[in-house]
Design a protein around this motif. Structure first.
Motif, short mmCIF file in Angstrom:
data_model
loop_
_atom_site.label_atom_id
_atom_site.label_comp_id
_atom_site.label_asym_id
_atom_site.label_seq_id
_atom_site.Cartn_x
_atom_site.Cartn_y
_atom_site.Cartn_z
N ALA A 21 0.95 -1.13 -0.36
CA ALA A 21 -0.03 0.05 -0.11
C ALA A 21 1.07 1.17 0.04
O ALA A 21 0.72 2.52 -0.91
CB ALA A 21 -0.58 0.00 1.12
N GLY A 22 2.08 0.98 0.65
CA GLY A 22 2.53 2.14 0.38
C GLY A 22 2.64 2.95 1.53
O GLY A 22 2.75 4.51 1.79
N GLU A 23 1.95 3.00 3.01
CA GLU A 23 0.78 3.66 3.77
C GLU A 23 0.54 2.75 5.14
O GLU A 23 0.56 1.82 4.99
CB GLU A 23 0.19 4.63 3.42
N TYR A 24 0.39 3.52 6.16
CA TYR A 24 -0.15 2.48 6.96
C TYR A 24 -1.58 3.53 7.60
O TYR A 24 -0.97 4.61 8.04
CB TYR A 24 0.32 1.82 8.05
N ARG A 35 -7.23 9.08 13.49
CA ARG A 35 -7.25 8.74 12.68
C ARG A 35 -6.51 9.04 11.46
O ARG A 35 -7.14 10.80 10.93
CB ARG A 35 -8.23 7.86 12.23
N PHE A 36 -5.62 8.91 10.79
CA PHE A 36 -4.54 9.41 9.51
C PHE A 36 -4.32 8.52 8.77
O PHE A 36 -3.94 7.36 9.38
CB PHE A 36 -3.98 10.58 10.23
N VAL A 37 -2.98 8.92 8.04
CA VAL A 37 -2.41 7.58 7.01
C VAL A 37 -1.20 8.17 7.51
O VAL A 37 -0.50 9.18 7.09
CB VAL A 37 -3.37 7.57 5.96
N ALA A 38 -0.29 7.72 7.58
CA ALA A 38 0.93 7.81 7.36
C ALA A 38 2.04 7.38 6.06
O ALA A 38 1.57 5.72 5.74
CB ALA A 38 2.00 6.72 9.02
N LYS A 39 2.75 8.40 4.94
CA LYS A 39 3.38 7.47 4.20
C LYS A 39 4.26 8.24 4.33
O LYS A 39 4.73 9.12 4.18
CB LYS A 39 2.50 8.05 2.88
N PRO A 40 5.10 6.79 4.66
CA PRO A 40 6.95 7.46 4.45
C PRO A 40 7.00 6.80 2.91
O PRO A 40 6.50 6.90 2.03
CB PRO A 40 6.82 5.79 5.06
N ILE A 117 1.35 -2.56 17.32
CA ILE A 117 0.68 -2.39 15.90
C ILE A 117 -0.99 -3.47 16.44
O ILE A 117 -0.46 -4.44 16.97
CB ILE A 117 1.41 -3.06 14.79
N MET A 118 -2.33 -2.63 16.17
CA MET A 118 -3.23 -3.68 16.43
C MET A 118 -3.73 -4.43 15.19
O MET A 118 -3.76 -3.78 14.29
CB MET A 118 -3.96 -2.67 17.01
N ASN A 119 -4.08 -6.10 15.25
CA ASN A 119 -4.82 -6.82 14.03
C ASN A 119 -3.86 -6.94 13.45
O ASN A 119 -4.85 -6.97 12.17
CB ASN A 119 -6.12 -6.71 14.78
N ASP A 120 -3.13 -6.47 13.08
CA ASP A 120 -2.37 -6.56 11.80
C ASP A 120 -3.44 -5.63 10.82
O ASP A 120 -3.20 -5.64 9.87
CB ASP A 120 -2.65 -7.66 10.59
N SER A 121 -4.00 -3.96 11.41
CA SER A 121 -4.92 -3.40 11.13
C SER A 121 -4.08 -1.70 10.59
O SER A 121 -3.98 -0.94 9.69
CB SER A 121 -6.17 -3.40 11.15
N PHE A 122 -3.75 -1.68 12.01
CA PHE A 122 -3.12 0.10 12.13
C PHE A 122 -2.28 -0.08 13.17
O PHE A 122 -2.13 -1.10 14.10
CB PHE A 122 -4.83 0.99 12.70
N VAL A 123 -1.72 1.07 13.24
CA VAL A 123 -0.67 1.74 14.72
C VAL A 123 -1.69 2.66 15.61
O VAL A 123 -2.35 3.19 15.66
CB VAL A 123 0.05 2.19 14.16
N ARG A 124 -1.36 2.31 16.70
CA ARG A 124 -2.44 2.71 17.49
C ARG A 124 -1.27 2.96 18.61
O ARG A 124 -0.78 3.06 19.60
CB ARG A 124 -3.26 1.72 18.52
N ILE A 125 -1.63 4.79 18.97
CA ILE A 125 -0.62 5.34 19.84
C ILE A 125 -0.84 5.73 21.33
O ILE A 125 -2.43 6.28 20.89
CB ILE A 125 -0.59 7.23 19.63
#
Length: 336
Positions: A21-24, A35-40, A117-125
């Motif tokens: 995806a190039g993002e998470y 919620r937001f999308v991180a794009k390295p 990393i939560m449930n292979d779905s998102f990063v939780r801060i």
């Protein structure tokens, strides 16, 4: 920013997903679940590409992987780069063995914020530290490096005197082994429903932490650092309002903490006992400081796992490559 994955040990499925995806996705619980999308710039396993790209290389693995990572990146490191070890446990002395370049190291005692990393779905801060202190080696580059790091992390504006002070203020060295050791039966019985920072630190267990602290502060004072107990250090790191009671702040932090650990064979022992306590014990013995509490924790942790954690210890003798180490040897190594 680029993201490099260096092993297949954990989170491979998640890595494959985000690299395609190039993002998470990120969920920030400190901001109402925003919620937001991180794009390295890239998400890769290509070490040469990642190291060549970087001005600052942030090594975020456990300290157990320091030797492996140092060897992996060494062929590609360039003069002028900053290598950050989070956490450190004096690991820059390992990297120095393999990297023959004009680089500067920064060691951190903890992360700038808590994320999972939560449930292979998102990063939780779940938590941001209002203050994040770091050390720099060589120490004469400290202000220069801090100026760069503070542009990336607003809370990273504070310096420890040297990498040994950062190592001894790593909270994981104290609360991870003690919390897990005194909660072993509860962890195994709970079936995964265990919150260490909420449940483990009852008044009697706090007594153990405070006894540990008394010895730790003897070492800090010997190397020119101000004594500071674990709970006051946690308040300074975790709380904006420093007028609050330290124990109140500690328990408040526990309320926002993640679940776990769910098993005994966990990094809370596998990393923090040999890497943290092993280092602490070896330095304490050089100084003649009583290390009996720390050695008892290591002995009991080894028995829990049926592992010889002492034989895996990161000792000051190993870091300096000398069988006989003096305080003067340590002073020289941490101040270079």
């Amino acid at each position: 920013m680029g993201l490099l994955k260096t092993s297949h040990a954990v989170n491979d499925h998640y890595f494959e997903k985000i690299s395609k995806a190039g993002e998470y996705d990120v969920v920030d619980e400190t901001d109402g679940g925003k919620r937001f999308v991180a794009k390295p710039c890239f998400i890769t396993r290509d070490t040469a590409k990642a190291v060549d790209f970087a001005d600052i290389i942030m090594v975020m693995t456990t300290t157990l992987q320091h030797e492996q990572i140092a060897q992996l990146i060494a062929p590609y490191v360039k003069d002028g780069q900053i290598i950050v070890l989070c956490p450190g446990y004096m690991g820059s002395l390992i990297f120095k063995k393999y990297i023959n370049k004009n680089v500067v190291y920064s060691e951190w005692e903890t992360t700038a914020y808590n994320g999972r990393i939560m449930n292979d779905s998102f990063v939780r801060i779940t938590f941001y530290n209002p203050r994040n202190a770091v050390s720099v080696r060589p120490v004469n580059k400290a202000k220069e490096v801090l100026a760069s790091l503070s542009q990336l992390f607003e809370n990273t504006q504070y310096l420890r005197k040297h990498i040994l002070e950062s190592a001894l203020h790593n909270p994981n060295m104290i609360v991870h082994p003690i919390g897990l050791l005194f909660s072993a039966a509860r962890i195994e019985h709970s079936g995964g429903e265990f919150y260490m920072y909420k449940e483990a630190f009852t008044p009697s267990v706090v007594n153990v932490i405070q006894a540990f602290d008394e010895r730790k502060n003897e070492i800090l004072k010997a190397f020119g650092c101000e004594p500071l107990n674990y709970f006051d250090a946690a308040k300074w790191r975790n709380e904006v309002d420093l007028s609050k009671d330290a124990m109140e702040v500690f328990h408040s932090f526990g309320e926002s903490s993640n679940k776990g650990p769910s098993r005994i064979d966990h990094r809370y022992i596998n990393e923090d006992v040999p890497m943290g306590l092993g280092l602490y014990i070896s330095i304490g013995k050089v100084l003649g400081v009583d290390t009996s509490i720390q050695e008892a924790i290591m002995t009991l942790a080894s028995a829990l796992l049926r592992k010889d954690l002492k034989s895996q210890a990161r000792t000051i003798q190993y870091l300096l490559g000398k069988e006989e180490v003096t305080k003067e040897d340590i002073d020289k190594a941490i101040m270079e």
